[in-house]
Design an enzyme around this catalytic site. Structure first.
Site, PDB file in Angstrom:
ATOM      1  N   LYS A  16       0.834  -1.212   0.000  1.00  0.00           N
ATOM      2  CA  LYS A  16       0.000   0.000   0.000  1.00  0.00           C
ATOM      3  C   LYS A  16       0.869   1.263   0.000  1.00  0.00           C
ATOM      4  O   LYS A  16       0.649   2.173  -0.782  1.00  0.00           O
ATOM      5  CB  LYS A  16      -0.931   0.019   1.230  1.00  0.00           C
ATOM      6  CG  LYS A  16      -1.822  -1.208   1.336  1.00  0.00           C
ATOM      7  CD  LYS A  16      -2.743  -1.145   2.537  1.00  0.00           C
ATOM      8  CE  LYS A  16      -2.044  -1.134   3.884  1.00  0.00           C
ATOM      9  NZ  LYS A  16      -1.327  -2.358   4.235  1.00  0.00           N
ATOM     10  N   ARG A  91      -9.823   0.665   8.709  1.00  0.00           N
ATOM     11  CA  ARG A  91      -9.270  -0.629   9.081  1.00  0.00           C
ATOM     12  C   ARG A  91     -10.277  -1.502   9.810  1.00  0.00           C
ATOM     13  O   ARG A  91      -9.952  -2.616  10.222  1.00  0.00           O
ATOM     14  CB  ARG A  91      -8.088  -0.398   9.998  1.00  0.00           C
ATOM     15  CG  ARG A  91      -6.782  -0.841   9.390  1.00  0.00           C
ATOM     16  CD  ARG A  91      -5.702  -0.397  10.337  1.00  0.00           C
ATOM     17  NE  ARG A  91      -4.518  -1.163  10.198  1.00  0.00           N
ATOM     18  CZ  ARG A  91      -3.453  -0.713   9.548  1.00  0.00           C
ATOM     19  NH1 ARG A  91      -3.461   0.443   8.948  1.00  0.00           N
ATOM     20  NH2 ARG A  91      -2.366  -1.455   9.513  1.00  0.00           N
ATOM     21  N   ARG A 126      11.793  -5.333   5.160  1.00  0.00           N
ATOM     22  CA  ARG A 126      11.512  -3.925   4.837  1.00  0.00           C
ATOM     23  C   ARG A 126      12.455  -2.975   5.588  1.00  0.00           C
ATOM     24  O   ARG A 126      12.797  -3.185   6.737  1.00  0.00           O
ATOM     25  CB  ARG A 126      10.074  -3.582   5.199  1.00  0.00           C
ATOM     26  CG  ARG A 126       9.814  -2.076   5.077  1.00  0.00           C
ATOM     27  CD  ARG A 126       8.378  -1.730   5.085  1.00  0.00           C
ATOM     28  NE  ARG A 126       7.701  -2.173   6.292  1.00  0.00           N
ATOM     29  CZ  ARG A 126       6.385  -2.041   6.462  1.00  0.00           C
ATOM     30  NH1 ARG A 126       5.654  -1.526   5.510  1.00  0.00           N
ATOM     31  NH2 ARG A 126       5.822  -2.471   7.562  1.00  0.00           N
ATOM     32  N   ARG A 159      11.364  -1.099  11.058  1.00  0.00           N
ATOM     33  CA  ARG A 159      10.286  -0.753  11.989  1.00  0.00           C
ATOM     34  C   ARG A 159      10.207  -1.777  13.118  1.00  0.00           C
ATOM     35  O   ARG A 159      10.392  -2.968  12.909  1.00  0.00           O
ATOM     36  CB  ARG A 159       8.951  -0.713  11.232  1.00  0.00           C
ATOM     37  CG  ARG A 159       8.595   0.662  10.756  1.00  0.00           C
ATOM     38  CD  ARG A 159       7.438   0.686   9.804  1.00  0.00           C
ATOM     39  NE  ARG A 159       6.235  -0.014  10.234  1.00  0.00           N
ATOM     40  CZ  ARG A 159       5.097  -0.012   9.550  1.00  0.00           C
ATOM     41  NH1 ARG A 159       5.014   0.650   8.407  1.00  0.00           N
ATOM     42  NH2 ARG A 159       4.041  -0.674   9.978  1.00  0.00           N
ATOM     43  N   ARG A 170      -0.222  -8.670  13.643  1.00  0.00           N
ATOM     44  CA  ARG A 170      -0.821  -7.748  12.659  1.00  0.00           C
ATOM     45  C   ARG A 170      -1.642  -8.510  11.618  1.00  0.00           C
ATOM     46  O   ARG A 170      -2.711  -8.064  11.203  1.00  0.00           O
ATOM     47  CB  ARG A 170       0.279  -6.929  11.969  1.00  0.00           C
ATOM     48  CG  ARG A 170       0.902  -5.911  12.918  1.00  0.00           C
ATOM     49  CD  ARG A 170       2.248  -5.431  12.430  1.00  0.00           C
ATOM     50  NE  ARG A 170       2.191  -4.683  11.195  1.00  0.00           N
ATOM     51  CZ  ARG A 170       3.240  -4.497  10.397  1.00  0.00           C
ATOM     52  NH1 ARG A 170       4.422  -5.009  10.704  1.00  0.00           N
ATOM     53  NH2 ARG A 170       3.109  -3.797   9.301  1.00  0.00           N
TER      54      ARG A 170
HETATM   55  P1  AP5 Z   1       4.846  -1.601   1.881  1.00  0.00           P
HETATM   56  O1  AP5 Z   1       4.469  -0.844   0.680  1.00  0.00           O
HETATM   57  O2  AP5 Z   1       5.615  -0.906   2.938  1.00  0.00           O
HETATM   58  O3  AP5 Z   1       3.543  -2.327   2.497  1.00  0.00           O
HETATM   59  P2  AP5 Z   1       2.264  -1.747   3.217  1.00  0.00           P
HETATM   60  O4  AP5 Z   1       1.086  -2.433   2.618  1.00  0.00           O
HETATM   61  O5  AP5 Z   1       2.275  -0.246   3.201  1.00  0.00           O
HETATM   62  O6  AP5 Z   1       2.485  -2.327   4.664  1.00  0.00           O
HETATM   63  P3  AP5 Z   1       2.479  -1.677   6.109  1.00  0.00           P
HETATM   64  O7  AP5 Z   1       3.186  -2.642   7.002  1.00  0.00           O
HETATM   65  O8  AP5 Z   1       2.997  -0.276   6.124  1.00  0.00           O
HETATM   66  O9  AP5 Z   1       0.992  -1.691   6.414  1.00  0.00           O
HETATM   67  P4  AP5 Z   1       0.356  -1.757   7.738  1.00  0.00           P
HETATM   68  O10 AP5 Z   1      -1.024  -1.548   7.299  1.00  0.00           O
HETATM   69  O11 AP5 Z   1       0.590  -2.912   8.590  1.00  0.00           O
HETATM   70  O12 AP5 Z   1       1.100  -0.593   8.594  1.00  0.00           O
HETATM   71  P5  AP5 Z   1       0.698   0.865   8.950  1.00  0.00           P
HETATM   72  O13 AP5 Z   1       1.906   1.690   8.954  1.00  0.00           O
HETATM   73  O14 AP5 Z   1      -0.495   1.299   8.174  1.00  0.00           O
HETATM   74  O15 AP5 Z   1       5.637  -2.910   1.402  1.00  0.00           O
HETATM   75  C1  AP5 Z   1       6.180  -3.823   2.342  1.00  0.00           C
HETATM   76  C2  AP5 Z   1       7.564  -4.309   1.858  1.00  0.00           C
HETATM   77  O16 AP5 Z   1       7.393  -5.077   0.662  1.00  0.00           O
HETATM   78  C3  AP5 Z   1       8.528  -3.172   1.504  1.00  0.00           C
HETATM   79  O17 AP5 Z   1       9.807  -3.547   1.921  1.00  0.00           O
HETATM   80  C4  AP5 Z   1       8.456  -3.064  -0.034  1.00  0.00           C
HETATM   81  O18 AP5 Z   1       9.657  -2.612  -0.594  1.00  0.00           O
HETATM   82  C5  AP5 Z   1       8.143  -4.523  -0.437  1.00  0.00           C
HETATM   83  N1  AP5 Z   1       7.292  -4.629  -1.618  1.00  0.00           N
HETATM   84  C6  AP5 Z   1       6.205  -3.861  -1.934  1.00  0.00           C
HETATM   85  N2  AP5 Z   1       5.673  -4.255  -3.103  1.00  0.00           N
HETATM   86  C7  AP5 Z   1       6.423  -5.323  -3.530  1.00  0.00           C
HETATM   87  C8  AP5 Z   1       6.371  -6.175  -4.693  1.00  0.00           C
HETATM   88  N3  AP5 Z   1       5.416  -6.031  -5.639  1.00  0.00           N
HETATM   89  N4  AP5 Z   1       7.309  -7.137  -4.788  1.00  0.00           N
HETATM   90  C9  AP5 Z   1       8.274  -7.289  -3.838  1.00  0.00           C
HETATM   91  N5  AP5 Z   1       8.384  -6.513  -2.754  1.00  0.00           N
HETATM   92  C10 AP5 Z   1       7.459  -5.547  -2.583  1.00  0.00           C
HETATM   93  O19 AP5 Z   1       0.182   0.683  10.452  1.00  0.00           O
HETATM   94  C11 AP5 Z   1       1.060   0.430  11.531  1.00  0.00           C
HETATM   95  C12 AP5 Z   1       0.259   0.373  12.833  1.00  0.00           C
HETATM   96  O20 AP5 Z   1      -0.390   1.641  13.057  1.00  0.00           O
HETATM   97  C13 AP5 Z   1      -0.881  -0.642  12.878  1.00  0.00           C
HETATM   98  O21 AP5 Z   1      -0.431  -1.933  13.228  1.00  0.00           O
HETATM   99  C14 AP5 Z   1      -1.793  -0.016  13.937  1.00  0.00           C
HETATM  100  O22 AP5 Z   1      -1.286  -0.240  15.240  1.00  0.00           O
HETATM  101  C15 AP5 Z   1      -1.679   1.460  13.632  1.00  0.00           C
HETATM  102  N6  AP5 Z   1      -2.693   1.930  12.664  1.00  0.00           N
HETATM  103  C16 AP5 Z   1      -2.468   2.403  11.412  1.00  0.00           C
HETATM  104  N7  AP5 Z   1      -3.613   2.749  10.828  1.00  0.00           N
HETATM  105  C17 AP5 Z   1      -4.610   2.486  11.720  1.00  0.00           C
HETATM  106  C18 AP5 Z   1      -6.015   2.600  11.674  1.00  0.00           C
HETATM  107  N8  AP5 Z   1      -6.661   3.066  10.575  1.00  0.00           N
HETATM  108  N9  AP5 Z   1      -6.715   2.217  12.768  1.00  0.00           N
HETATM  109  C19 AP5 Z   1      -6.099   1.767  13.869  1.00  0.00           C
HETATM  110  N10 AP5 Z   1      -4.761   1.614  13.969  1.00  0.00           N
HETATM  111  C20 AP5 Z   1      -4.019   1.960  12.903  1.00  0.00           C
END
Ligand code: AP5
Length: 213
Positions: A16, A91, A126, A159, A170
């Site tokens: 994402k 979410r 990552r 991270r 997660r």
């Molecule tokens: P990346 O693009 O970083 O993946 P992502 O989908 O953005 O994953 P996140 O871990 O950031 O999502 P998340 O939803 O768990 O975390 P968030 O920060 O929102 O890609 C991942 C890796 O794969 C990278 O290394 C990339 O290079 C690689 N990659 C990408 N595409 C690829 C491909 N096609 N081929 C190969 N490699 C590839 O949330 C963190 C925390 O915040 C949550 O756990 C929660 O505690 C809190 N939080 C956030 N939002 C909310 C909400 N709305 N409500 C409540 N709590 C929340």
């Protein structure tokens, strides 16, 4: 015409953040990542950031009241008037309903589908830039200079929630609380599912196709 009020939905590690960064450049609208907003609040040491810390480190969802306040404030900013890419929000159903209560409709929800084994590989390798938030991977998308962001020259780091135990937590939270939103948006007729397992470029092209209205 491409959709400009959109959600990138998908499990942790689906891509994402990676794909949002490209959409920002091509569509000229901001990425609104609740994960990034929460990490910024923690870094700034705000009351909200301090309250979110324990939930994030355990891989649990931060309470809706905190997240909704952050999103409301961010979407009211000037740069979000023409559209936005929601990344990591909503979410759960309560967050999706709160978004529906705003008068501006979401045009497209892109669901990035990636199997769990691949998600674990992606998250454990990552690296993220401390300054601009750009996302890299030690094998799939390495920085040109180890530990240095290609985009802004900042330092990259792993991270705290990208450890094996927290990744499992997660993924569990995603399955229980976020995955049901696939059906929620399918019923609204705005959902498009994209195979997120290919090369980043191929996934990006599929997303652009899914955004055509
Ligand atoms: P990346 O693009 O970083 O993946 P992502 O989908 O953005 O994953 P996140 O871990 O950031 O999502 P998340 O939803 O768990 O975390 P968030 O920060 O929102 O890609 C991942 C890796 O794969 C990278 O290394 C990339 O290079 C690689 N990659 C990408 N595409 C690829 C491909 N096609 N081929 C190969 N490699 C590839 O949330 C963190 C925390 O915040 C949550 O756990 C929660 O505690 C809190 N939080 C956030 N939002 C909310 C909400 N709305 N409500 C409540 N709590 C929340």
């Amino acid at each position: 015409m491409k959709a400009k009020r959109l959600i990138l939905l998908g499990p942790p590690g689906a891509g994402k953040g990676t794909q949002s960064q490209r959409l920002v450049d091509d569509l000229g609208i901001p990425q609104v990542s609740t994960g990034d907003l929460l990490r910024a609040a923690r870094k700034a040491g705000t009351e909200l950031g301090n309250q979110a810390k324990a939930f994030m480190d355990a891989g649990k969802l931060v309470p809706d009241s905190l997240v909704l306040a952050l999103v409301e404030e961010r979407l009211a900013e000037k740069d979000a008037r023409e559209g936005y890419i929601l990344d990591g929000f909503p979410r759960n159903e309560a967050q999706a309903k709160a978004l529906d209560d705003r008068s501006i409709a979401i045009e497209r929800v892109v669901n990035l589908a990636v199997p769990d084994a691949e998600l674990v590989r992606r998250l454990s390798g990552r690296r993220v830039c401390r300054d601009c938030g750009a996302s890299f991977h030690v094998d799939f998308h390495p920085t040109k200079v180890e530990g240095t962001c290609d985009r802004c020259g900042g330092e990259t780091y792993q991270r705290k929630d990208d450890t094996a135990e927290v990744i499992q937590s997660r993924l569990g939270v995603y399955g229980e609380q976020t995955k049901p939103l696939i059906a929620y948006y399918r019923e609204q007729g705005v959902l498009r599912t994209v195979d997120g397992t290919g090369e980043m470029e191929a996934v990006y092209r599929a997303i652009l196709e899914a955004l055509e209205l």
